[in-house]
Design a protein around this motif. Sequence first.
Motif, PDB file in Angstrom:
ATOM      1  N   LEU A 182     -65.047  -8.463 -53.345  1.00 19.04           N
ATOM      2  CA  LEU A 182     -63.687  -9.415 -53.518  1.00 19.04           C
ATOM      3  C   LEU A 182     -64.621  -9.632 -54.863  1.00 19.04           C
ATOM      4  CD1 LEU A 182     -62.495 -10.345 -50.744  1.00 19.04           C
ATOM      5  CD2 LEU A 182     -61.608  -8.365 -52.243  1.00 19.04           C
ATOM      6  N   ALA A 183     -65.750 -10.320 -54.963  1.00 18.66           N
ATOM      7  CA  ALA A 183     -66.337 -11.436 -56.303  1.00 18.66           C
ATOM      8  C   ALA A 183     -66.423 -10.411 -57.060  1.00 18.66           C
ATOM      9  CB  ALA A 183     -67.618 -11.525 -55.774  1.00 18.66           C
ATOM     10  N   GLN A 184     -66.462  -8.935 -57.018  1.00 20.71           N
ATOM     11  CA  GLN A 184     -66.546  -7.751 -58.220  1.00 20.71           C
ATOM     12  C   GLN A 184     -65.110  -7.337 -58.767  1.00 20.71           C
ATOM     13  OE1 GLN A 184     -68.722  -4.798 -56.078  1.00 20.71           O
ATOM     14  NE2 GLN A 184     -70.244  -4.608 -57.855  1.00 20.71           N
ATOM     15  N   TYR A 185     -64.646  -8.445 -57.773  1.00 28.65           N
ATOM     16  CA  TYR A 185     -62.826  -7.816 -58.139  1.00 28.65           C
ATOM     17  C   TYR A 185     -61.839  -9.036 -59.131  1.00 28.65           C
ATOM     18  CZ  TYR A 185     -57.604  -7.304 -57.850  1.00 28.65           C
ATOM     19  OH  TYR A 185     -55.869  -7.211 -58.219  1.00 28.65           O
ATOM     20  N   GLY A 186     -62.275 -10.433 -58.640  1.00 30.16           N
ATOM     21  CA  GLY A 186     -62.310 -11.569 -59.166  1.00 30.16           C
ATOM     22  C   GLY A 186     -62.641 -11.460 -60.636  1.00 30.16           C
ATOM     23  N   LEU A 187     -64.441 -10.991 -61.555  1.00 29.26           N
ATOM     24  CA  LEU A 187     -65.054 -10.363 -62.400  1.00 29.26           C
ATOM     25  C   LEU A 187     -64.275 -10.100 -63.087  1.00 29.26           C
ATOM     26  CD1 LEU A 187     -67.417 -12.001 -63.991  1.00 29.26           C
ATOM     27  CD2 LEU A 187     -68.856 -10.357 -62.380  1.00 29.26           C
ATOM     28  N   LEU A 188     -63.968  -8.589 -62.488  1.00 29.32           N
ATOM     29  CA  LEU A 188     -63.455  -8.253 -63.759  1.00 29.32           C
ATOM     30  C   LEU A 188     -62.239  -8.093 -64.032  1.00 29.32           C
ATOM     31  CD1 LEU A 188     -63.836  -5.160 -61.552  1.00 29.32           C
ATOM     32  CD2 LEU A 188     -64.393  -4.876 -64.306  1.00 29.32           C
ATOM     33  N   ARG A 189     -61.258  -8.953 -62.796  1.00 30.35           N
ATOM     34  CA  ARG A 189     -59.953 -10.003 -63.600  1.00 30.35           C
ATOM     35  C   ARG A 189     -60.354 -10.173 -64.486  1.00 30.35           C
ATOM     36  NH1 ARG A 189     -57.139 -12.353 -58.999  1.00 30.35           N
ATOM     37  NH2 ARG A 189     -58.541 -13.678 -58.703  1.00 30.35           N
ATOM     38  N   GLN A 190     -61.007 -11.565 -64.573  1.00 30.04           N
ATOM     39  CA  GLN A 190     -61.374 -12.697 -65.518  1.00 30.04           C
ATOM     40  C   GLN A 190     -61.779 -11.554 -66.814  1.00 30.04           C
ATOM     41  OE1 GLN A 190     -64.381 -15.172 -64.003  1.00 30.04           O
ATOM     42  NE2 GLN A 190     -63.027 -16.088 -62.733  1.00 30.04           N
ATOM     43  N   GLN A 191     -63.068 -10.316 -66.783  1.00 26.28           N
ATOM     44  CA  GLN A 191     -62.791 -10.198 -68.193  1.00 26.28           C
ATOM     45  C   GLN A 191     -62.434  -8.936 -68.539  1.00 26.28           C
ATOM     46  OE1 GLN A 191     -66.368  -7.764 -67.223  1.00 26.28           O
ATOM     47  NE2 GLN A 191     -68.084 -10.003 -67.200  1.00 26.28           N
ATOM     48  N   LEU A 192     -61.198  -8.950 -67.754  1.00 23.24           N
ATOM     49  CA  LEU A 192     -60.336  -7.299 -68.281  1.00 23.24           C
ATOM     50  C   LEU A 192     -58.487  -8.154 -68.512  1.00 23.24           C
ATOM     51  CD1 LEU A 192     -61.624  -4.657 -66.624  1.00 23.24           C
ATOM     52  CD2 LEU A 192     -62.055  -5.272 -68.337  1.00 23.24           C
TER      53      LEU A 192
END
Length: 210
Positions: free
Chosen positions: A127-137
Amino acid sequence: NRLLRAESCDNSLYEAFEMQMDAAATYLCRVRAKTSAGLAGLFRPLYHAIAPGESPELAYEPAMGANAGTPGALAEELAAKRRRDIAIGHTANGPHRDDFAMTIDSAPVRRIASQGQTKTFTTALRLAQYGLLRQQLGINPLLLLDDIFDKLDAARVANIIACVADNGAIGQIFITDTNRTHLDEIVNRTAVDFRLWEVTSGNFSPIGHQ
């Protein structure tokens, strides 16, 4: 590594490669440290939301220690350990040896975590990876939770559902489970729109929706 296995004694050739490797390693370690810090910042509150009362930590562990990300550090390390590397036939230090330290209540996950804690840790990390991708993309990626509720108690399952259903913060989610009764109980706790399919021998059949 091919030069090492051939036991080459041409230091100039080694140095030509190592200069380029050092520049790449400097960049890579700096980006890894920055990205890992951002990932850990998202990970901790997600884990606490799923399993209150436990203290998880996720930390980047560069193989080169405090020298990681310092220009010239890898080249110096390789030059100093070249005789050893020739003996073993490969480079024994560098960014390819980097790792994460993962702990719960200061104890290593790999050694002390229960199956439920391990599942909680990996779920919070995903879920943290998801949040990081959402921030970056700037977009909501698709989220797949495959057999996610196995090994978890009812409280943790409910907390995971609360995390992913929170105010539409996560976009489209695919959840798989082999227990139909279990899955019905899970999705019926949410107020969000969902569709159910049964998959048999690769064939999808709709079995209900809300």
